[in-house]
Motif scaffolding. Structure first.
Motif, PDB file in Angstrom:
ATOM      1  N   GLN A  88       0.661  -0.954  -0.521  1.00  0.00           N
ATOM      2  CA  GLN A  88      -0.071  -0.001   0.196  1.00  0.00           C
ATOM      3  C   GLN A  88       0.498   1.187   0.273  1.00  0.00           C
ATOM      4  OE1 GLN A  88      -3.328  -1.783   3.011  1.00  0.00           O
ATOM      5  NE2 GLN A  88      -4.435  -0.235   1.909  1.00  0.00           N
ATOM      6  N   SER A  89       0.453   2.708  -0.736  1.00  0.00           N
ATOM      7  CA  SER A  89       1.071   2.916  -0.779  1.00  0.00           C
ATOM      8  C   SER A  89       1.258   4.132   0.170  1.00  0.00           C
ATOM      9  CB  SER A  89       0.528   4.555  -1.967  1.00  0.00           C
ATOM     10  OG  SER A  89      -0.998   4.574  -1.521  1.00  0.00           O
ATOM     11  N   THR A  90       1.909   5.315   0.379  1.00  0.00           N
ATOM     12  CA  THR A  90       1.925   6.320   2.158  1.00  0.00           C
ATOM     13  C   THR A  90       1.274   7.415   2.069  1.00  0.00           C
ATOM     14  OG1 THR A  90       3.465   8.133   0.533  1.00  0.00           O
ATOM     15  CG2 THR A  90       4.561   5.828   1.726  1.00  0.00           C
ATOM     16  N   ASP A  91       0.183   7.101   0.321  1.00  0.00           N
ATOM     17  CA  ASP A  91      -0.883   7.538   1.040  1.00  0.00           C
ATOM     18  C   ASP A  91      -2.379   6.912   1.082  1.00  0.00           C
ATOM     19  OD1 ASP A  91       0.045  10.354   0.433  1.00  0.00           O
ATOM     20  OD2 ASP A  91      -1.241   9.719  -2.502  1.00  0.00           O
ATOM     21  N   GLU A  92      -2.453   6.190   1.033  1.00  0.00           N
ATOM     22  CA  GLU A  92      -3.395   4.691   1.877  1.00  0.00           C
ATOM     23  C   GLU A  92      -3.216   4.676   2.883  1.00  0.00           C
ATOM     24  OE1 GLU A  92      -4.461   2.096  -1.456  1.00  0.00           O
ATOM     25  OE2 GLU A  92      -2.303   2.114  -1.193  1.00  0.00           O
ATOM     26  N   CYS A  93      -1.628   4.703   3.429  1.00  0.00           N
ATOM     27  CA  CYS A  93      -1.543   4.412   4.622  1.00  0.00           C
ATOM     28  C   CYS A  93      -1.439   6.462   5.111  1.00  0.00           C
ATOM     29  CB  CYS A  93       0.287   5.197   5.233  1.00  0.00           C
ATOM     30  SG  CYS A  93       0.866   3.099   4.119  1.00  0.00           S
ATOM     31  N   MET A  94      -1.567   7.474   5.192  1.00  0.00           N
ATOM     32  CA  MET A  94      -1.977   8.516   5.840  1.00  0.00           C
ATOM     33  C   MET A  94      -3.894   8.582   5.804  1.00  0.00           C
ATOM     34  SD  MET A  94       1.248  10.483   6.701  1.00  0.00           S
ATOM     35  CE  MET A  94       0.604  12.480   6.401  1.00  0.00           C
ATOM     36  N   ALA A  95      -4.026   8.332   4.568  1.00  0.00           N
ATOM     37  CA  ALA A  95      -5.814   7.905   4.511  1.00  0.00           C
ATOM     38  C   ALA A  95      -6.131   7.444   5.900  1.00  0.00           C
ATOM     39  CB  ALA A  95      -6.246   7.753   3.229  1.00  0.00           C
ATOM     40  N   LEU A  96      -5.745   6.754   6.141  1.00  0.00           N
ATOM     41  CA  LEU A  96      -5.989   5.203   6.700  1.00  0.00           C
ATOM     42  C   LEU A  96      -6.152   6.121   8.678  1.00  0.00           C
ATOM     43  CD1 LEU A  96      -5.130   1.673   6.320  1.00  0.00           C
ATOM     44  CD2 LEU A  96      -7.923   2.408   6.707  1.00  0.00           C
ATOM     45  N   MET A  97      -4.627   6.224   8.461  1.00  0.00           N
ATOM     46  CA  MET A  97      -4.183   7.212  10.067  1.00  0.00           C
ATOM     47  C   MET A  97      -5.724   8.062   9.560  1.00  0.00           C
ATOM     48  SD  MET A  97      -0.229   7.273   9.715  1.00  0.00           S
ATOM     49  CE  MET A  97       0.906   5.793   9.990  1.00  0.00           C
ATOM     50  N   ILE A 127       8.266  15.043   2.863  1.00  0.00           N
ATOM     51  CA  ILE A 127       8.984  15.393   3.103  1.00  0.00           C
ATOM     52  C   ILE A 127      10.312  15.227   2.498  1.00  0.00           C
ATOM     53  CG2 ILE A 127      11.068  17.187   4.246  1.00  0.00           C
ATOM     54  CD1 ILE A 127       8.830  17.311   6.624  1.00  0.00           C
ATOM     55  N   SER A 128      10.692  14.606   2.315  1.00  0.00           N
ATOM     56  CA  SER A 128      11.846  13.223   1.396  1.00  0.00           C
ATOM     57  C   SER A 128      11.665  14.022  -0.033  1.00  0.00           C
ATOM     58  CB  SER A 128      12.954  12.213   1.888  1.00  0.00           C
ATOM     59  OG  SER A 128      13.514  11.584   1.023  1.00  0.00           O
ATOM     60  N   GLU A 129      10.716  12.992  -0.463  1.00  0.00           N
ATOM     61  CA  GLU A 129      10.903  13.170  -1.074  1.00  0.00           C
ATOM     62  C   GLU A 129       9.762  14.455  -1.936  1.00  0.00           C
ATOM     63  OE1 GLU A 129       6.842  10.903  -3.427  1.00  0.00           O
ATOM     64  OE2 GLU A 129       7.651   9.871  -2.075  1.00  0.00           O
ATOM     65  N   GLN A 130       9.720  15.171  -1.598  1.00  0.00           N
ATOM     66  CA  GLN A 130       9.065  16.301  -2.244  1.00  0.00           C
ATOM     67  C   GLN A 130      10.441  17.542  -2.789  1.00  0.00           C
ATOM     68  OE1 GLN A 130       6.530  18.906   1.258  1.00  0.00           O
ATOM     69  NE2 GLN A 130       4.386  17.868   0.088  1.00  0.00           N
ATOM     70  N   LYS A 131      11.189  17.525  -1.933  1.00  0.00           N
ATOM     71  CA  LYS A 131      13.160  18.287  -1.418  1.00  0.00           C
ATOM     72  C   LYS A 131      13.385  17.196  -2.316  1.00  0.00           C
ATOM     73  CE  LYS A 131      17.326  18.495   1.324  1.00  0.00           C
ATOM     74  NZ  LYS A 131      18.147  17.649   2.211  1.00  0.00           N
ATOM     75  N   PHE A 132      13.057  15.976  -2.846  1.00  0.00           N
ATOM     76  CA  PHE A 132      13.774  15.226  -4.467  1.00  0.00           C
ATOM     77  C   PHE A 132      13.168  16.208  -5.249  1.00  0.00           C
ATOM     78  CE2 PHE A 132      13.499  12.015  -7.772  1.00  0.00           C
ATOM     79  CZ  PHE A 132      14.727  12.502  -7.935  1.00  0.00           C
ATOM     80  N   ILE A 133      11.914  16.230  -6.156  1.00  0.00           N
ATOM     81  CA  ILE A 133      11.155  16.751  -6.216  1.00  0.00           C
ATOM     82  C   ILE A 133      11.397  18.348  -6.729  1.00  0.00           C
ATOM     83  CG2 ILE A 133       8.699  17.983  -7.559  1.00  0.00           C
ATOM     84  CD1 ILE A 133       7.427  15.507  -6.478  1.00  0.00           C
ATOM     85  N   ILE A 134      11.548  18.811  -5.891  1.00  0.00           N
ATOM     86  CA  ILE A 134      12.635  20.502  -5.726  1.00  0.00           C
ATOM     87  C   ILE A 134      13.413  20.514  -6.415  1.00  0.00           C
ATOM     88  CG2 ILE A 134      12.832  22.747  -4.474  1.00  0.00           C
ATOM     89  CD1 ILE A 134      10.341  21.790  -2.636  1.00  0.00           C
ATOM     90  N   GLU A 135      14.211  19.379  -5.741  1.00  0.00           N
ATOM     91  CA  GLU A 135      15.435  19.859  -6.328  1.00  0.00           C
ATOM     92  C   GLU A 135      16.044  19.769  -7.826  1.00  0.00           C
ATOM     93  OE1 GLU A 135      18.168  16.894  -3.732  1.00  0.00           O
ATOM     94  OE2 GLU A 135      17.939  18.491  -2.003  1.00  0.00           O
ATOM     95  N   GLN A 136      15.195  18.310  -8.583  1.00  0.00           N
ATOM     96  CA  GLN A 136      14.994  18.022  -9.819  1.00  0.00           C
ATOM     97  C   GLN A 136      14.485  19.086 -10.930  1.00  0.00           C
ATOM     98  OE1 GLN A 136      16.460  15.318 -11.122  1.00  0.00           O
ATOM     99  NE2 GLN A 136      17.325  15.394  -9.061  1.00  0.00           N
ATOM    100  N   LEU A 137      12.992  19.325 -10.169  1.00  0.00           N
ATOM    101  CA  LEU A 137      12.898  21.604 -10.296  1.00  0.00           C
ATOM    102  C   LEU A 137      14.083  22.608 -10.879  1.00  0.00           C
ATOM    103  CD1 LEU A 137       8.893  21.829  -9.121  1.00  0.00           C
ATOM    104  CD2 LEU A 137       9.742  20.832 -11.541  1.00  0.00           C
ATOM    105  N   GLU A 138      14.705  23.237  -9.471  1.00  0.00           N
ATOM    106  CA  GLU A 138      15.747  23.416  -9.717  1.00  0.00           C
ATOM    107  C   GLU A 138      16.941  23.844 -10.509  1.00  0.00           C
ATOM    108  OE1 GLU A 138      16.498  23.635  -5.600  1.00  0.00           O
ATOM    109  OE2 GLU A 138      15.176  25.098  -4.839  1.00  0.00           O
ATOM    110  N   HIS A 139      16.853  21.942 -10.957  1.00  0.00           N
ATOM    111  CA  HIS A 139      18.387  21.558 -12.223  1.00  0.00           C
ATOM    112  C   HIS A 139      17.520  22.235 -13.105  1.00  0.00           C
ATOM    113  CE1 HIS A 139      21.305  20.126  -9.454  1.00  0.00           C
ATOM    114  NE2 HIS A 139      20.516  18.949  -8.651  1.00  0.00           N
ATOM    115  N   TYR A 140      16.358  21.825 -13.271  1.00  0.00           N
ATOM    116  CA  TYR A 140      15.635  21.933 -14.815  1.00  0.00           C
ATOM    117  C   TYR A 140      15.232  23.217 -15.218  1.00  0.00           C
ATOM    118  CZ  TYR A 140      12.157  22.006 -18.551  1.00  0.00           C
ATOM    119  OH  TYR A 140      11.585  22.334 -18.674  1.00  0.00           O
TER     120      TYR A 140
END
Length: 147
Positions: A88-97, A127-140
């Protein structure tokens, strides 16, 4: 998006901490403090029979004027344990919680308990996933602005 299994694999410790229903709440609190965790699985004869959290303690011992040295885990644990499957995804886990207002989810694979994820584990992963996405966008962005 990661799965519950991937979140477990990224944790520094994958130990599963548990206590028996006949233990005192005081013993459970000592174990939680020692391991710096907020919940324990309650296991009897190899089966999960409940979960004990700091919230259970606050609401069912302190507010009911019981003592932790004289109250047993079975008297305050949450018996209806909600699980999540390893895939199950992290989103599904968060929704259950969020839906069930809880902070810890045991993770099972088939019939086997493989760990427990907390709300903190999930938030850290997001947070780690969002940080990675931000770094990728900054590089782009910086890569295209030099042309």
């Amino acid at each position: 998006m990661k799965t519950a299994r991937q979140v477990l694999e990224s944790k520094p410790t994958q130990a599963i901490y548990s206590i028996s229903p006949g233990a005192t709440v005081y013993a459970a609190l000592q174990l939680m403090a020692e391991k710096s965790i907020g919940a324990l699985l309650v296991i009897e004869h190899g089966d999960i029979v409940g979960i004990l959290s700091e919230r259970d303690y606050a609401r069912k011992v302190i507010l009911m004027q019981r003592t932790s040295r004289e109250t047993f885990v079975r008297d305050i644990m949450t018996s209806a344990v909600i699980y999540v499957r390893a895939e199950q995804s992290t989103d599904e886990c968060m929704a259950l919680m969020t839906q069930h207002r809880m902070r810890h989810l045991p993770v099972i694979e088939g019939d086997t308990l493989i760990g427990m994820v907390s709300i903190g584990d999930l938030v850290k992963d997001i947070i780690s996933e969002q940080k990675f996405i931000i770094e990728q966008l900054e590089h782009y962005i910086t890569g295209t602005s030099h042309r």
